[in-house]
Design a protein around this motif. Sequence first.
Motif, PDB file in Angstrom:
ATOM      1  N   ASN A 220     -50.863  32.019  19.999  1.00  0.00           N
ATOM      2  CA  ASN A 220     -51.352  30.710  20.444  1.00  0.00           C
ATOM      3  C   ASN A 220     -51.120  29.689  19.341  1.00  0.00           C
ATOM      4  O   ASN A 220     -51.875  29.613  18.366  1.00  0.00           O
ATOM      5  N   VAL A 221     -50.076  28.889  19.490  1.00  0.00           N
ATOM      6  CA  VAL A 221     -49.745  27.903  18.455  1.00  0.00           C
ATOM      7  C   VAL A 221     -50.710  26.730  18.473  1.00  0.00           C
ATOM      8  O   VAL A 221     -50.744  25.930  17.536  1.00  0.00           O
ATOM      9  N   GLY A 222     -51.502  26.587  19.552  1.00  0.00           N
ATOM     10  CA  GLY A 222     -52.477  25.504  19.604  1.00  0.00           C
ATOM     11  C   GLY A 222     -53.496  25.579  18.475  1.00  0.00           C
ATOM     12  O   GLY A 222     -54.030  24.550  18.033  1.00  0.00           O
ATOM     13  N   ARG A 223     -53.754  26.786  17.986  1.00  0.00           N
ATOM     14  CA  ARG A 223     -54.706  26.932  16.882  1.00  0.00           C
ATOM     15  C   ARG A 223     -54.131  26.406  15.571  1.00  0.00           C
ATOM     16  O   ARG A 223     -54.898  26.103  14.651  1.00  0.00           O
ATOM     17  N   TRP A 224     -52.799  26.363  15.471  1.00  0.00           N
ATOM     18  CA  TRP A 224     -52.199  25.870  14.227  1.00  0.00           C
ATOM     19  C   TRP A 224     -52.618  24.423  13.956  1.00  0.00           C
ATOM     20  O   TRP A 224     -52.782  24.033  12.809  1.00  0.00           O
ATOM     21  N   LEU A 225     -52.788  23.635  15.037  1.00  0.00           N
ATOM     22  CA  LEU A 225     -53.150  22.234  14.857  1.00  0.00           C
ATOM     23  C   LEU A 225     -54.576  22.083  14.338  1.00  0.00           C
ATOM     24  O   LEU A 225     -54.995  20.987  13.971  1.00  0.00           O
ATOM     25  N   LEU A 229     -55.112  30.298  12.412  1.00  0.00           N
ATOM     26  CA  LEU A 229     -54.233  31.237  13.087  1.00  0.00           C
ATOM     27  C   LEU A 229     -55.027  31.963  14.160  1.00  0.00           C
ATOM     28  O   LEU A 229     -56.200  32.286  13.965  1.00  0.00           O
ATOM     29  N   ASP A 230     -54.419  32.181  15.307  1.00  0.00           N
ATOM     30  CA  ASP A 230     -55.101  32.968  16.322  1.00  0.00           C
ATOM     31  C   ASP A 230     -55.107  34.440  15.903  1.00  0.00           C
ATOM     32  O   ASP A 230     -54.474  34.823  14.903  1.00  0.00           O
ATOM     33  N   ALA A 231     -55.812  35.259  16.646  1.00  0.00           N
ATOM     34  CA  ALA A 231     -55.981  36.657  16.261  1.00  0.00           C
ATOM     35  C   ALA A 231     -54.645  37.383  16.182  1.00  0.00           C
ATOM     36  O   ALA A 231     -54.440  38.243  15.315  1.00  0.00           O
ATOM     37  N   PHE A 378     -44.670  32.635  22.437  1.00  0.00           N
ATOM     38  CA  PHE A 378     -45.438  31.514  21.896  1.00  0.00           C
ATOM     39  C   PHE A 378     -46.044  30.742  23.070  1.00  0.00           C
ATOM     40  O   PHE A 378     -45.328  30.353  24.006  1.00  0.00           O
ATOM     41  N   VAL A 379     -47.356  30.521  23.022  1.00  0.00           N
ATOM     42  CA  VAL A 379     -48.041  29.736  24.046  1.00  0.00           C
ATOM     43  C   VAL A 379     -48.850  28.647  23.359  1.00  0.00           C
ATOM     44  O   VAL A 379     -49.065  28.691  22.142  1.00  0.00           O
ATOM     45  N   PHE A 380     -49.302  27.670  24.148  1.00  0.00           N
ATOM     46  CA  PHE A 380     -50.055  26.547  23.573  1.00  0.00           C
ATOM     47  C   PHE A 380     -51.386  26.404  24.301  1.00  0.00           C
ATOM     48  O   PHE A 380     -51.434  26.112  25.487  1.00  0.00           O
ATOM     49  N   ASN A 381     -52.458  26.642  23.570  1.00  0.00           N
ATOM     50  CA  ASN A 381     -53.807  26.480  24.119  1.00  0.00           C
ATOM     51  C   ASN A 381     -54.717  25.980  22.999  1.00  0.00           C
ATOM     52  O   ASN A 381     -55.175  26.760  22.171  1.00  0.00           O
ATOM     53  N   PRO A 382     -54.956  24.665  22.931  1.00  0.00           N
ATOM     54  CA  PRO A 382     -55.734  24.121  21.820  1.00  0.00           C
ATOM     55  C   PRO A 382     -57.227  24.408  21.921  1.00  0.00           C
ATOM     56  O   PRO A 382     -57.973  24.114  20.984  1.00  0.00           O
ATOM     57  N   ALA A 383     -57.683  24.995  23.021  1.00  0.00           N
ATOM     58  CA  ALA A 383     -59.118  25.255  23.152  1.00  0.00           C
ATOM     59  C   ALA A 383     -59.558  26.267  22.104  1.00  0.00           C
ATOM     60  O   ALA A 383     -58.823  27.201  21.793  1.00  0.00           O
ATOM     61  N   PRO A 384     -60.735  26.129  21.525  1.00  0.00           N
ATOM     62  CA  PRO A 384     -61.225  27.072  20.524  1.00  0.00           C
ATOM     63  C   PRO A 384     -61.381  28.472  21.117  1.00  0.00           C
ATOM     64  O   PRO A 384     -61.640  28.624  22.299  1.00  0.00           O
TER      65      PRO A 384
END
Length: 384
Positions: A220-225, A229-231, A378-384
Amino acid sequence: MSRSSHTVTMMISMSTPVSPQDFDIAPWRPNTVTLPETAVQWALQTCQPIPDPAQQWQIFLQALALQGFQQWLAAGTLELPLSDAGQQQLEAGMTTYQVEGFRLCLVAQGSLSDDRVTLPAASLAATNAHAHFWVLLEVQEEVNQVTVLGSLRCDRITAAQPLRPNAEGSYTVPIAAFDTAPEELLLYLSCLDPAQLAAPSLVRPAAEDIHPGATDRPINVGRWLQDQLDAMAASLAWTLLPPLVPTTAGLRSPSETLTAMLEELEPTLPVPETAEGPTPDLQRFGLPFRLYALTWTLFESATPEWSLLLLLGPVDGRQLPAGIRLMLQDQHTILVDQTLSTDADATYLYGQVIGTWEEEFMATVQLPSGSTLTFPPFVFNPAP
């Protein structure tokens, strides 16, 4: 792709002339050529534009070897011309040259303390472009001398043992394999037909897949922002890049290297300051290059989108092997397909894809040996 514009200080002194008597060296041998000062100056000028110190030194040795081999050929009685031997070919990383229809790969060694030498992948890669002979030359740059030690025929290269490509796609062979004396090489070049020297039948290993995270779980690359880093990425020991810093001369940190690449891309591919991303540790797989990943959001269209930019470059002191390939794709189509060619000026590969927040992308790096590295989606999910 573009060539690095970074300039480093030339590490070879051009101000102090050196004479052979300044050194305690081995005596002159029958196949030794002493280069004139003009040949040395040509070699210095040829390697001067090369920014990487290690590569610059190798080009310098290669240029001296080329000059020495040309003079050695010219000094013979057979009048064998060496073609395609200009400065541009050397700067482009050319390693094979034509003599009477034969392709010769010059293997320049500054020191023969090791009992093995490395042959470039390009000299074995293609059936219709393989070298007919590898010529081993010892370069003693301290005294401006080049010695033609011997050569290896392409149809004999696998006589001793099967060859396996290194991670870069090059091949390592023992010096003892160079069993053709210099005089015999001249005889072969005069009497043989190139068609008589068939391509080496290499025993290539089956293509091997390397999975830096053998799983279908996405990253989840959304966590990079959010500087996280995601798990999945954390479990793969990926490391978030520190803030970009200005470049300096000499060896660079990963952040400096990325800065230099982005500065080159900026005219055609501007990257916002908000972009964030990690770099996976690929050297634990024995691979001498580094992958950089960056993501950022786009809100210009009615539907928000995200961008994924991957850059594949060498670690300091190395270079990407010719034939290495970077691919990016969605679930249906390959969107980016970049391969580093042998005559490219590029020092790295890159690719960018853009999609909606629901879309995912896959990345694959293919080595010249055919082995591949397949990364998790690679996916994008900015939600916590």
